[in-house]
Design a protein around this motif. Structure first.
Motif, PDB file in Angstrom:
ATOM      1  N   GLY A   1      -1.525  -8.292  -0.917  1.00 20.95           N
ATOM      2  CA  GLY A   1      -1.381  -9.390  -1.866  1.00 20.95           C
ATOM      3  C   GLY A   1      -2.665 -10.185  -2.016  1.00 20.95           C
ATOM      4  O   GLY A   1      -3.042 -10.575  -3.126  1.00 20.95           O
ATOM      5  N   LEU A   2      -3.353 -10.418  -0.895  1.00 19.07           N
ATOM      6  CA  LEU A   2      -4.624 -11.136  -0.938  1.00 19.07           C
ATOM      7  C   LEU A   2      -5.667 -10.349  -1.717  1.00 19.07           C
ATOM      8  O   LEU A   2      -6.452 -10.917  -2.483  1.00 19.07           O
ATOM      9  N   GLY A   3      -5.638  -9.023  -1.551  1.00 18.32           N
ATOM     10  CA  GLY A   3      -6.573  -8.179  -2.299  1.00 18.32           C
ATOM     11  C   GLY A   3      -6.307  -8.200  -3.785  1.00 18.32           C
ATOM     12  O   GLY A   3      -7.238  -8.112  -4.598  1.00 18.32           O
ATOM     13  N   ALA A   4      -5.034  -8.303  -4.162  1.00 18.13           N
ATOM     14  CA  ALA A   4      -4.683  -8.377  -5.584  1.00 18.13           C
ATOM     15  C   ALA A   4      -5.073  -9.726  -6.177  1.00 18.13           C
ATOM     16  O   ALA A   4      -5.438  -9.824  -7.354  1.00 18.13           O
ATOM     17  N   TRP A   5      -5.011 -10.767  -5.365  1.00 18.74           N
ATOM     18  CA  TRP A   5      -5.314 -12.122  -5.832  1.00 18.74           C
ATOM     19  C   TRP A   5      -6.811 -12.375  -5.915  1.00 18.74           C
ATOM     20  O   TRP A   5      -7.281 -13.059  -6.824  1.00 18.74           O
ATOM     21  N   PHE A   6      -7.553 -11.790  -4.951  1.00 20.79           N
ATOM     22  CA  PHE A   6      -8.981 -12.093  -4.851  1.00 20.79           C
ATOM     23  C   PHE A   6      -9.778 -10.796  -4.838  1.00 20.79           C
ATOM     24  O   PHE A   6      -9.717 -10.026  -3.890  1.00 20.79           O
ATOM     25  N   ASP A   7     -10.505 -10.540  -5.909  1.00 18.40           N
ATOM     26  CA  ASP A   7     -11.318  -9.328  -6.027  1.00 18.40           C
ATOM     27  C   ASP A   7     -12.674  -9.581  -5.375  1.00 18.40           C
ATOM     28  O   ASP A   7     -13.543 -10.245  -5.951  1.00 18.40           O
ATOM     29  N   SER A   8     -12.854  -9.022  -4.169  1.00 13.28           N
ATOM     30  CA  SER A   8     -14.094  -9.241  -3.413  1.00 13.28           C
ATOM     31  C   SER A   8     -15.032  -8.052  -3.471  1.00 13.28           C
ATOM     32  O   SER A   8     -16.081  -8.057  -2.819  1.00 13.28           O
TER      33      SER A   8
ATOM     34  N   GLY B   1      -0.734  15.905  13.188  1.00 10.85           N
ATOM     35  CA  GLY B   1      -1.963  15.598  12.461  1.00 10.85           C
ATOM     36  C   GLY B   1      -1.716  15.403  10.976  1.00 10.85           C
ATOM     37  O   GLY B   1      -2.232  14.452  10.368  1.00 10.85           O
ATOM     38  N   VAL B   2      -0.917  16.289  10.390  1.00 15.22           N
ATOM     39  CA  VAL B   2      -0.651  16.200   8.951  1.00 15.22           C
ATOM     40  C   VAL B   2       0.194  14.965   8.634  1.00 15.22           C
ATOM     41  O   VAL B   2      -0.124  14.189   7.720  1.00 15.22           O
ATOM     42  N   ALA B   3       1.286  14.771   9.387  1.00 11.32           N
ATOM     43  CA  ALA B   3       2.184  13.649   9.096  1.00 11.32           C
ATOM     44  C   ALA B   3       1.491  12.307   9.290  1.00 11.32           C
ATOM     45  O   ALA B   3       1.600  11.404   8.452  1.00 11.32           O
ATOM     46  N   LEU B   4       0.760  12.162  10.392  1.00 13.31           N
ATOM     47  CA  LEU B   4       0.057  10.905  10.637  1.00 13.31           C
ATOM     48  C   LEU B   4      -1.060  10.713   9.620  1.00 13.31           C
ATOM     49  O   LEU B   4      -1.311   9.588   9.155  1.00 13.31           O
ATOM     50  N   GLY B   5      -1.717  11.811   9.244  1.00 19.74           N
ATOM     51  CA  GLY B   5      -2.764  11.728   8.243  1.00 19.74           C
ATOM     52  C   GLY B   5      -2.234  11.310   6.883  1.00 19.74           C
ATOM     53  O   GLY B   5      -2.871  10.526   6.171  1.00 19.74           O
ATOM     54  N   VAL B   6      -1.063  11.801   6.524  1.00 17.05           N
ATOM     55  CA  VAL B   6      -0.459  11.420   5.241  1.00 17.05           C
ATOM     56  C   VAL B   6      -0.113   9.934   5.229  1.00 17.05           C
ATOM     57  O   VAL B   6      -0.385   9.229   4.242  1.00 17.05           O
ATOM     58  N   PHE B   7       0.481   9.449   6.315  1.00 16.61           N
ATOM     59  CA  PHE B   7       0.796   8.022   6.357  1.00 16.61           C
ATOM     60  C   PHE B   7      -0.481   7.191   6.352  1.00 16.61           C
ATOM     61  O   PHE B   7      -0.574   6.174   5.641  1.00 16.61           O
ATOM     62  N   TRP B   8      -1.461   7.596   7.132  1.00 17.53           N
ATOM     63  CA  TRP B   8      -2.744   6.902   7.208  1.00 17.53           C
ATOM     64  C   TRP B   8      -3.383   6.820   5.828  1.00 17.53           C
ATOM     65  O   TRP B   8      -3.881   5.768   5.419  1.00 17.53           O
ATOM     66  N   GLY B   9      -3.354   7.945   5.094  1.00 19.43           N
ATOM     67  CA  GLY B   9      -3.913   7.950   3.753  1.00 19.43           C
ATOM     68  C   GLY B   9      -3.121   7.086   2.790  1.00 19.43           C
ATOM     69  O   GLY B   9      -3.696   6.307   2.019  1.00 19.43           O
ATOM     70  N   ALA B  10      -1.785   7.212   2.831  1.00 23.52           N
ATOM     71  CA  ALA B  10      -0.940   6.421   1.929  1.00 23.52           C
ATOM     72  C   ALA B  10      -1.100   4.929   2.189  1.00 23.52           C
ATOM     73  O   ALA B  10      -1.064   4.114   1.254  1.00 23.52           O
ATOM     74  N   TRP B  11      -1.292   4.564   3.435  1.00 24.26           N
ATOM     75  CA  TRP B  11      -1.480   3.165   3.822  1.00 24.26           C
ATOM     76  C   TRP B  11      -2.717   2.562   3.161  1.00 24.26           C
ATOM     77  O   TRP B  11      -2.775   1.368   2.878  1.00 24.26           O
ATOM     78  N   HIS B  12      -3.700   3.405   2.875  1.00 24.08           N
ATOM     79  CA  HIS B  12      -4.943   2.941   2.259  1.00 24.08           C
ATOM     80  C   HIS B  12      -4.909   2.927   0.732  1.00 24.08           C
ATOM     81  O   HIS B  12      -5.875   2.481   0.110  1.00 24.08           O
ATOM     82  N   LEU B  13      -3.854   3.437   0.122  1.00 23.38           N
ATOM     83  CA  LEU B  13      -3.874   3.616  -1.334  1.00 23.38           C
ATOM     84  C   LEU B  13      -4.035   2.298  -2.090  1.00 23.38           C
ATOM     85  O   LEU B  13      -4.780   2.224  -3.069  1.00 23.38           O
ATOM     86  N   VAL B  14      -3.341   1.250  -1.649  1.00 25.14           N
ATOM     87  CA  VAL B  14      -3.460  -0.041  -2.336  1.00 25.14           C
ATOM     88  C   VAL B  14      -4.901  -0.562  -2.276  1.00 25.14           C
ATOM     89  O   VAL B  14      -5.468  -0.935  -3.321  1.00 25.14           O
ATOM     90  N   PRO B  15      -5.543  -0.610  -1.103  1.00 27.75           N
ATOM     91  CA  PRO B  15      -6.948  -1.041  -1.079  1.00 27.75           C
ATOM     92  C   PRO B  15      -7.873  -0.164  -1.912  1.00 27.75           C
ATOM     93  O   PRO B  15      -8.829  -0.667  -2.517  1.00 27.75           O
TER      94      PRO B  15
END
Length: 263
Positions: free
Chosen positions: A30-37, A162-176
């Motif tokens: 939410g902070l990232g959406a509010w403030f473009d740094s 490795g695959v399952a944790l990698g998928v979650f790790w990647g999905a977690w970064h999608l918003v940023p």
């Protein structure tokens, strides 16, 4: 010989960990959406990238609930535990495989005639970046590797973990990543790289006697390469890097299968 797992890891609630990481991340998104740094940040990171603290916070909360303060101390100490590794050269591999991939991708892009650009920052900034990214990587990997990996290995095995944790790790970064104004094609290459890197990191974790420090080195190296690779934000660089990392992950997975077959 198969390394002995962390005995406390077997009963840790995995689903609650991933839910808690996600919930803790929402304010940062939410902070990232509010403030473009991204225009002011040295390497174009959105303010939501500060969510790197969420995995260690989530892990610490859950460990404290089950194992008390002593359990949290044990978890945090794993960030600096290099005594588990039967071969210390594995730490060099952890820190070095991503720079090799990044340089290879840069060479391939250059030979193909694609634009690669110049170094985004002077080489003199690498030590400072390394320290900053080691701290951030420790916060993440105490969650991903120190908390979640052992129970996932117990349930699903090495490659699936490795695959399952990698998928979650990647999905977690999608918003940023979207907040950093990356396009779909670039993100697809980045996502392939991220999942493949996690597969390699799990193999390194096991080959170092389940040392979280190996994952921290690999994670920090990944981020330093992201900051220093010429043309890192270009679609073709992302896709080339992703392709190379997938090939490496397939090789590592095949080696892991052979090792498991020999036990």
């Amino acid at each position: 010989m198969r390394p002995a797992p962390d005995r406390a890891a077997g009963g840790r609630p995995l689903s609650m960990f991933f839910v808690l990481v996600t919930v803790l991340s929402v304010p940062f998104w939410g902070l990232g959406a509010w403030f473009d740094s991204t225009g002011e940040a040295p390497i174009g990171l959105p303010v939501s990238a500060l969510m790197f603290v969420c995995p260690v916070v989530a892990a610490s909360v859950l460990v404290h609930c089950r194992e008390g303060r002593a359990g949290v101390v044990r978890l945090l100490k794993r960030a600096a535990d290099c005594s588990r590794a039967p071969r210390r050269d594995r730490y060099l591999v952890a820190a070095g495989f991503m720079p090799v991939v990044a340089v290879t991708a840069w060479v391939i892009a250059g030979l193909s005639g694609a634009a690669v650009g110049r170094l985004p920052m002077p080489l003199a900034t690498v030590p400072v970046l390394s320290v900053v990214f080691l701290i951030a990587a420790a916060a993440e990997e105490l969650g991903w590797t120190g908390y979640a990996t052992d129970p996932m290995l117990r349930r699903w095995g090495e490659l699936n973990t490795g695959v399952a944790l990698g998928v979650f790790w990647g999905a977690w970064h999608l918003v940023p990543l979207v907040q950093a104004h990356h396009g779909a094609l670039w993100i697809s290459g980045w996502f392939a790289t991220t999942v493949a890197v996690r597969v390699v990191m799990v193999r390194l974790y096991l080959s170092t006697g389940r040392s979280v420090l190996s994952a921290i080195f690999a994670h920090a190296s990944l981020n330093v390469c992201a900051a220093m690779t010429p043309g890192y934000g270009l679609d073709h660089m992302s896709l080339i890097t992703g392709g190379l990392m997938v090939l490496m992950a397939l090789f590592v997975a095949d080696r892991a299968r052979r090792v498991e077959a020999s036990w």
